[in-house]
Design an enzyme around this catalytic site. Structure first.
Site, PDB file in Angstrom:
ATOM      1  N   HIS A 276       5.772  -9.746   0.967  1.00 55.39           N
ATOM      2  CA  HIS A 276       4.763  -9.314  -0.003  1.00 55.39           C
ATOM      3  C   HIS A 276       4.803  -7.824  -0.317  1.00 55.39           C
ATOM      4  O   HIS A 276       3.928  -7.330  -1.022  1.00 55.39           O
ATOM      5  CB  HIS A 276       3.357  -9.666   0.497  1.00 55.39           C
TER       6      HIS A 276
ATOM      7  N   LYS B  86      -9.855  -3.920  -6.879  1.00 54.39           N
ATOM      8  CA  LYS B  86      -8.808  -4.355  -5.949  1.00 54.39           C
ATOM      9  C   LYS B  86      -8.898  -3.467  -4.709  1.00 54.39           C
ATOM     10  O   LYS B  86      -9.649  -2.503  -4.692  1.00 54.39           O
ATOM     11  CB  LYS B  86      -7.423  -4.274  -6.584  1.00 54.39           C
ATOM     12  N   ARG B  87      -8.113  -3.810  -3.688  1.00 52.74           N
ATOM     13  CA  ARG B  87      -8.034  -2.991  -2.481  1.00 52.74           C
ATOM     14  C   ARG B  87      -7.792  -1.531  -2.874  1.00 52.74           C
ATOM     15  O   ARG B  87      -7.003  -1.265  -3.772  1.00 52.74           O
ATOM     16  CB  ARG B  87      -6.844  -3.509  -1.668  1.00 52.74           C
TER      17      ARG B  87
ATOM     18  N   LYS C 113      -1.932   1.764  -5.547  1.00 44.69           N
ATOM     19  CA  LYS C 113      -2.615   1.051  -6.645  1.00 44.69           C
ATOM     20  C   LYS C 113      -3.234   2.044  -7.642  1.00 44.69           C
ATOM     21  O   LYS C 113      -3.683   1.670  -8.704  1.00 44.69           O
ATOM     22  CB  LYS C 113      -3.683   0.103  -6.082  1.00 44.69           C
TER      23      LYS C 113
ATOM     24  N   THR D 280      -2.196 -10.567  -8.451  1.00 45.45           N
ATOM     25  CA  THR D 280      -2.675 -11.820  -9.069  1.00 45.45           C
ATOM     26  C   THR D 280      -3.953 -11.580  -9.861  1.00 45.45           C
ATOM     27  O   THR D 280      -4.304 -12.384 -10.703  1.00 45.45           O
ATOM     28  CB  THR D 280      -2.937 -12.919  -8.009  1.00 45.45           C
TER      29      THR D 280
ATOM     30  N   LYS E 128      -5.727 -13.287 -13.422  1.00 43.94           N
ATOM     31  CA  LYS E 128      -7.123 -13.762 -13.550  1.00 43.94           C
ATOM     32  C   LYS E 128      -7.796 -13.130 -14.764  1.00 43.94           C
ATOM     33  O   LYS E 128      -8.516 -13.796 -15.516  1.00 43.94           O
ATOM     34  CB  LYS E 128      -7.911 -13.428 -12.277  1.00 43.94           C
TER      35      LYS E 128
END
Length: 883
Positions: A426, A619-620, A625, A730, A734
């Protein structure tokens, strides 16, 4: 054995008649026995056993049993009857004191009763058929709420809605009573949950295995702009789990290894001494959509093997230590990802991982042995998928069971192991590829370290034969890293011990083959490596999260069949020019934004205008990110607005920037990003000159149920990781499935989303992955000029506009002075220009809605059902069971 029994004193107590005559022979504290011995029981039957048992039950008994079998509610009246029964009997309440919490409990129990029926039938069917099963090992399962999902999957939501209405409750209020299951944190856990949903919906025989975290990862509270972690007491009432106190496994830690010769002269290893902790199973039913198949998620909880209470210590006044064993054992399954900045934290993480995989392997092997098949058939009956490196010790544990317990030869055992496991990678981030100090593994799992060394030795011998002239390759691919201290490289162990290794998006799968696993491709060949692009379940992420949009789509494509075959969405393209359809689509989006705006008002006391563009990044929290890029962009927008005249401001597009996500407890920089977002919000939201033109919102304790509310309300979502760092993502899928557009980099699944929806329907910016390393090198060894717009932002932060300048110096310094590893400055101008383009396009609402409709219509590829079919065919070699 007899001599031991003779030494133990006998105890015989007669019932007292008058005076308390004590007639106990022997000492008070018996020799050789400190407390009752733990007794393990087994559950279930093998395929042959169950047929024999059934045949042995007399016909009259079978008839009575069949006559009174539980059926579960079908219609509204039956549902009401079940709810009332549970309120009055299970909960011991009545019509007069049944509040929403009690109504939730009773509704869940009524639905659970119905699930259990199908769950039992599914397990019996899988046992009878005795076909190959998939076991999905994941340290995280981010399940979200179970009630709404279960009602929709079994087709009972209408009956429940009407029944609750007649009983005086709104179904939305009842659903809102449920705590999210705190079994995960980010995309890894949510992917595992989507996969369980798809496995059940597609009728594959499959089990998930995870840990039952008592307090989740943590509940996030924002106090004075800072993240504060508190326990997540999600298990206070959980009707969706079944404790299996009869399914227990004793797990060994520490101790030493003694080698001896058996009667045939073969050297055998005995792992002795140390500490025993007991794993107790808790089962969670996973219902498929529009099918009776109900699979199982088994979660392990830890408890002291010696019992939870030492009476001798208590009686001698040592009250604290009387429960010490239990407290120490319970820490193993207390929290997901305990802080590993300390050595004790590292040991606890490794302990967690071994505890979980050892219990799961014991269970899997026990189930296989009941079939009485030869060991050579193990991999024909069992497929185990490792979701990232966390369960890699399962490879070593299965090898240990086969050679030490079952007595197989090394080569035969290793062939079974490598044929059984598949490994999903991952990440390509070096810090996320787990490594454990050899000393720690030696201390905690001495036998496993020996096996790891043997695996490595035999592997390196084959490599040396294949590449006799390349000595350096042995150092590069060794499972043991020759560093100070020596480390066990878990990702390398996972590659060597699996028959297939897959990435989770095309770019990611290419990257792992050309970077971290490049040498392994040379050794094993490219066939060992494959790609399965991630997907999401449309049942939860469209039908459940956005029921009005789901209903509108069903009215246009002719049925709800698209929930089982997402490619049917492509029929929506026929209606892009239908004005009435576009109007209804826009109304649904607006209603979803109003719902989120109300939540923001109640949770954060910030008033936002639903007509504004809702720009979301949830998100995290992690530097790769790049939430820091987003908030720097927000500050830049704020500074530009402040420079404008009131007339100019009136022409600007109002925007709400919404953030959410948790930072790991030990990740200081991520916590500072949260702090900066909240400080910026505190300034911007109170600025009278700005008003509705810009709002900044951080929603605390982001989880699945909040995502189900945020995702349908998004106009624009941000997936802006540095190119080459996000494996897939992901949440991007969504947001698009719910009719929002993406601003993103060419990273992860963004690339495939672009290919499917078309470049004109996505806002891409930033550096490409092939240029990242060159830029990083130039930053470190050449000149590094910070973008002028970003310098203005840094100036505002350092002037104290957003609070104490000391708080954010490290964040600025990471870009200015320490090589800007995540390319925030390089991508900043491109990001700002693309955001301007978003503003321009959003003004043309007709065209924007058309883009959204086209995007949704082209999202058919990103279903987790498609993923599972690819895994089943290309990796697991497993067939669905006919229902």
């Amino acid at each position: 054995m007899a001599s031991t029994e003779h030494r133990l004193p006998t105890r015989e107590r007669r019932p007292s008649t008058a005076a308390p005559i004590v007639d106990i022979v022997g000492s008070v504290s018996p020799a050789g026995v400190s407390r009752p011995k733990h007794k393990r029981t087994y559950t279930g039957f093998g395929a042959t056993d169950i047929k024999t048992v059934e045949a042995a039950i007399p016909e009259p008994q079978r008839e009575v049993w069949t006559k009174h079998q539980f059926e579960g509610f079908k219609a509204k009246e039956d549902f009401e009857k079940e709810v009332v029964r549970h309120v009055e009997t299970t909960l011991a309440r009545s019509m007069f004191n049944c509040d929403e919490s009690a109504a939730y409990s009773a509704t869940s129990l009524a639905l659970r009763d119905r699930l259990i029926k199908e769950w039992n039938k599914t397990q019996q069917r899988q046992t009878f058929t005795d076909s190959k099963r998939v076991y999905y090992l994941s340290l995280e399962f981010l399940m979200g709420r179970a009630l709404d999902n279960a009602m929709l999957n079994v087709g009972a939501k209408t009956a429940a809605k009407e029944g609750l209405d007649e009983l005086g409750f709104r179904i939305e209020d009842i659903i809102g009573q449920e705590h999210d299951a705190a079994l995960g944190n980010g995309g890894l856990g949510r992917l595992a949950a989507c996969f369980l949903d798809s496995l059940a919906s597609l009728n594959f025989p499959a089990w998930g295995y995870g840990l039952r975290y008592r307090y989740g990862i943590f509940k996030q509270e924002i106090i004075d702009g800072y993240q504060v972690e508190v326990p997540d007491y999600w298990l206070d009432f959980n009707p969706w789990e079944f404790p299996r106190h009869d399914v227990t496994v004793d797990i060994q830690f520490y101790g030493n290894v003694r080698k001896a010769q058996d009667e045939n002269g073969k050297t055998v290893a005995h792992w002795e001494g140390g500490e025993i902790v007991t794993a107790v199973a808790y089962d969670v039913p996973i219902p498929g959509y529009d099918t009776p198949s109900t699979n199982n998620l088994r979660l392990w909880s830890s408890k002291a093997a010696s019992g939870e209470f030492d009476f001798q210590k208590f009686n001698s006044g040592d009250y604290e230590n009387s429960v010490a064993d239990q407290q120490r054992a319970e820490t193993i399954s207390a929290v997901l990802y305990p802080n590993d900045n300390l050595d004790r934290g590292k040991e606890l993480r490794l302990k967690q991982q071994y505890f979980w995989v050892a219990a799961s392997l014991y269970d899997i092997v026990r189930r296989f042995k009941k079939t009485k098949r030869a060991w050579s058939e193990f991999s024909d009956q069992v497929a185990i998928q490792l979701n990232d490196t966390h369960p890699t010790l399962a490879i070593v544990e299965l090898q240990r069971i086969l050679i030490d317990v079952e007595g197989l030869e090394w080569d035969q055992a290793w062939n079974i192991v490598t044929s059984t496991f598949g490994y999903t990678n991952h990440t390509v981030l070096p810090e996320a590829l787990e490594k454990w100090p050899v000393g720690l593994v030696q201390h905690l799992l001495p036998r496993h370290l020996q096996i790891i060394y043997d695996i490595n030795l035999f592997f390196l011998q084959t490599v040396e034969k294949k590449f006799p002239d390349d000595r350096d390759i042995l150092r590069r691919v060794s499972i043991i890293e020759e560093s100070q201290p020596k480390m066990v490289r878990m990702a390398f162990l996972a590659v060597v011990g699996s028959h297939k290794v897959n990435g989770v998006a095309e770019l990611h799968s290419d990257l792992i083959q050309t970077t971290i696993f490049k040498d392994f491709v040379t050794i094993f060949g490219a066939d060992k490596f494959t790609n399965v692009t991630n997907g999401i379940t449309p049942r939860r992420w469209l039908h459940q999260a956005n029921p009005r949009l789901s209903e509108l789509i069903a009215s246009k494509v002719g049925s709800y069949d698209f929930l089982k075959d997402l490619t049917l969405l492509n029929k929506l393209e026929e209606f892009v020019d239908d004005k009435e359809f576009r109007k209804e689509w826009a109304e649904i989006k607006y209603a979803n934004k109003v719902r989120l705006a109300k939540y923001i008002k109640s949770a954060n006391d910030i008033t936002v205008n639903p007509s504004s563009l809702f720009d979301v990044q949830v998100k995290r929290i992690h530097e790769y990110k790049r939430q820091q890029l987003n908030i720097f962009g927000v500050i830049y927008r704020y500074l530009r607005l402040k420079e404008m005249s009131p007339e100019e401001r009136k022409k600007q597009l109002p925007r709400v920037s919404i953030f959410g996500g948790k930072a790991a407890p030990g990740y200081w920089m991520a916590k500072q990003i949260i702090h900066l977002i909240n400080n910026v919000g505190a300034v911007v939201n109170k600025d009278p000159e700005i008003g509705d033109l810009l709002k900044v919102v951080f929603l605390e304790d982001y989880n699945v149920s909040k995502a189900e509310m945020i995702t349908p309300a998004s106009d624009l979502s941000e997936h802006i990781s540095t190119a080459g760092t996000e494996a897939s993502g992901t949440s991007n899928m969504k947001f698009v499935l719910n009719g929002g557009l993406i601003i993103g980099t060419c990273d992860g699944a963004n690339i495939e989303i672009t290919r499917e929806v078309g470049q004109e329907n996505i806002f891409l910016f930033g550096t490409l992955s092939e240029d990242v390393e060159d830029l990083r090198h130039a930053h470190t060894y050449g000149s590094h000029t910070i973008d002028a717009g970003l310098e203005k932002v840094f100036g505002a932060i350092q002037s104290g506009t957003f609070g104490d300048t000391q708080d954010f110096n490290a964040m600025i310094s990471a870009v200015r002075d320490h090589g800007d590893y995540y390319l925030v400055s390089d991508d900043f101008q491109s990001y700002i220009d693309t955001q301007k383009m978003v503003d321009d396009e959003y003004r043309n609402q007709d065209e924007w809605v058309s883009k959204c409709i086209r995007s949704v219509a082209r999202m058919g590829f990103f279903s987790s059902d498609r993923c599972i079919n690819e895994y089943a065919e290309g990796i697991w070699n497993v067939e669905p069971l006919a229902v």
